[in-house]
Design a protein around this motif. Structure first.
Motif, short mmCIF file in Angstrom:
data_model
loop_
_atom_site.label_atom_id
_atom_site.label_comp_id
_atom_site.label_asym_id
_atom_site.label_seq_id
_atom_site.Cartn_x
_atom_site.Cartn_y
_atom_site.Cartn_z
N ALA A 23 7.68 -32.18 12.88
CA ALA A 23 7.94 -32.67 14.23
C ALA A 23 9.25 -33.45 14.33
CB ALA A 23 6.77 -33.55 14.69
N GLU A 24 9.56 -34.23 13.29
CA GLU A 24 10.71 -35.13 13.37
C GLU A 24 12.01 -34.53 12.84
OE1 GLU A 24 9.59 -38.68 11.32
OE2 GLU A 24 8.01 -39.17 12.76
N ARG A 25 11.93 -33.61 11.91
CA ARG A 25 13.12 -33.13 11.22
C ARG A 25 13.46 -31.67 11.45
NH1 ARG A 25 15.55 -37.83 9.74
NH2 ARG A 25 14.05 -39.17 8.71
N THR A 26 12.62 -30.93 12.17
CA THR A 26 12.91 -29.52 12.41
C THR A 26 12.80 -29.23 13.89
OG1 THR A 26 10.67 -28.60 12.30
CG2 THR A 26 11.79 -28.99 10.20
N ASP A 27 13.24 -28.05 14.27
CA ASP A 27 13.08 -27.58 15.64
C ASP A 27 11.93 -26.60 15.77
OD1 ASP A 27 15.29 -29.04 16.55
OD2 ASP A 27 16.69 -27.44 15.99
N ALA A 28 11.09 -26.55 14.75
CA ALA A 28 9.98 -25.60 14.74
C ALA A 28 8.98 -25.96 15.84
CB ALA A 28 9.28 -25.61 13.39
N PRO A 29 8.56 -24.96 16.60
CA PRO A 29 7.54 -25.21 17.62
C PRO A 29 6.22 -25.64 16.99
CG PRO A 29 8.59 -23.08 17.97
CD PRO A 29 9.04 -23.59 16.64
N ARG A 30 5.43 -26.33 17.75
CA ARG A 30 4.13 -26.81 17.29
C ARG A 30 3.28 -25.67 16.72
NH1 ARG A 30 -1.05 -27.41 19.22
NH2 ARG A 30 -2.05 -29.40 18.76
N GLU A 31 3.29 -24.52 17.38
CA GLU A 31 2.48 -23.38 16.95
C GLU A 31 2.87 -22.92 15.55
OE1 GLU A 31 4.18 -23.45 19.85
OE2 GLU A 31 2.53 -23.72 21.26
N VAL A 32 4.16 -22.96 15.23
CA VAL A 32 4.62 -22.54 13.91
C VAL A 32 4.11 -23.52 12.85
CG1 VAL A 32 6.64 -22.09 12.46
CG2 VAL A 32 6.61 -21.33 14.84
N CYS A 33 4.20 -24.79 13.15
CA CYS A 33 3.68 -25.81 12.21
C CYS A 33 2.18 -25.67 12.03
CB CYS A 33 4.03 -27.21 12.68
SG CYS A 33 5.78 -27.59 12.59
N GLU A 34 1.46 -25.41 13.10
CA GLU A 34 0.01 -25.23 13.01
C GLU A 34 -0.33 -24.06 12.09
OE1 GLU A 34 -2.94 -26.52 14.41
OE2 GLU A 34 -1.77 -28.27 14.95
N LEU A 35 0.36 -22.94 12.29
CA LEU A 35 0.07 -21.78 11.45
C LEU A 35 0.50 -22.00 10.01
CD1 LEU A 35 0.90 -18.80 13.81
CD2 LEU A 35 -1.34 -19.46 12.91
N ALA A 36 1.58 -22.74 9.80
CA ALA A 36 2.01 -23.05 8.43
C ALA A 36 0.96 -23.89 7.71
CB ALA A 36 3.35 -23.78 8.45
N LEU A 37 0.23 -24.69 8.45
CA LEU A 37 -0.85 -25.50 7.87
C LEU A 37 -2.16 -24.73 7.83
CD1 LEU A 37 -0.06 -28.91 9.58
CD2 LEU A 37 0.10 -28.38 7.15
N ALA A 38 -2.12 -23.48 8.25
CA ALA A 38 -3.29 -22.59 8.24
C ALA A 38 -4.41 -23.10 9.14
CB ALA A 38 -3.80 -22.36 6.81
N HIS A 39 -4.05 -23.72 10.25
CA HIS A 39 -5.06 -24.16 11.20
C HIS A 39 -5.51 -22.97 12.03
CE1 HIS A 39 -4.20 -28.74 11.34
NE2 HIS A 39 -4.56 -28.31 10.16
N VAL A 40 -6.77 -22.97 12.34
CA VAL A 40 -7.36 -21.91 13.15
C VAL A 40 -7.44 -22.41 14.59
CG1 VAL A 40 -9.45 -20.55 13.50
CG2 VAL A 40 -8.70 -21.12 11.19
N HIS A 41 -7.19 -21.50 15.53
CA HIS A 41 -7.28 -21.87 16.94
C HIS A 41 -8.74 -22.12 17.29
CE1 HIS A 41 -3.14 -21.12 17.96
NE2 HIS A 41 -3.20 -20.03 17.25
#
Length: 64
Positions: A23-41
Motif C-alpha cells: 500500500a505504501e511503497r507500490t502502485d499495485a491495486p488492492r486486488e493485486v495485493c489481495e491475490l498475491a496474499l492468496a486471499h479468497v473473495h
C-alpha cells in the motif's frame, strides 16, 4: 520453518508487513495485493465473475 530458523516473528506479521509495503511503497491495486496474499473473495458474486488471476501484475509486484 520460522521457528526452525529462530526468526522472532509469526507468519501473520509477514502478511501484515507485505500488505503495508504494498500500500505504501507500490502502485499495485488492492486486488493485486489481495491475490498475491492468496486471499479468497468472500463475496460469492464477485468471485463468480472474477476470471483473471492477475498473474503478470502479481509477478511485477513480487519482483518489486
Amino acid at each position: 520453518m520460522v521457528r526452525e530458523f529462530g526468526i522472532g516473528a509469526v507468519p501473520h506479521g509477514f502478511r501484515s508487513s507485505f500488505w503495508d509495503w504494498g500500500a505504501e511503497r507500490t502502485d499495485a491495486p488492492r486486488e493485486v495485493c489481495e491475490l498475491a496474499l492468496a486471499h479468497v473473495h468472500r463475496d460469492r458474486v464477485e468471485a463468480a465473475y472474477r476470471r483473471s488471476d492477475l498473474f503478470e501484475r502479481r509477478r511485477a509486484l513480487m519482483e518489486a
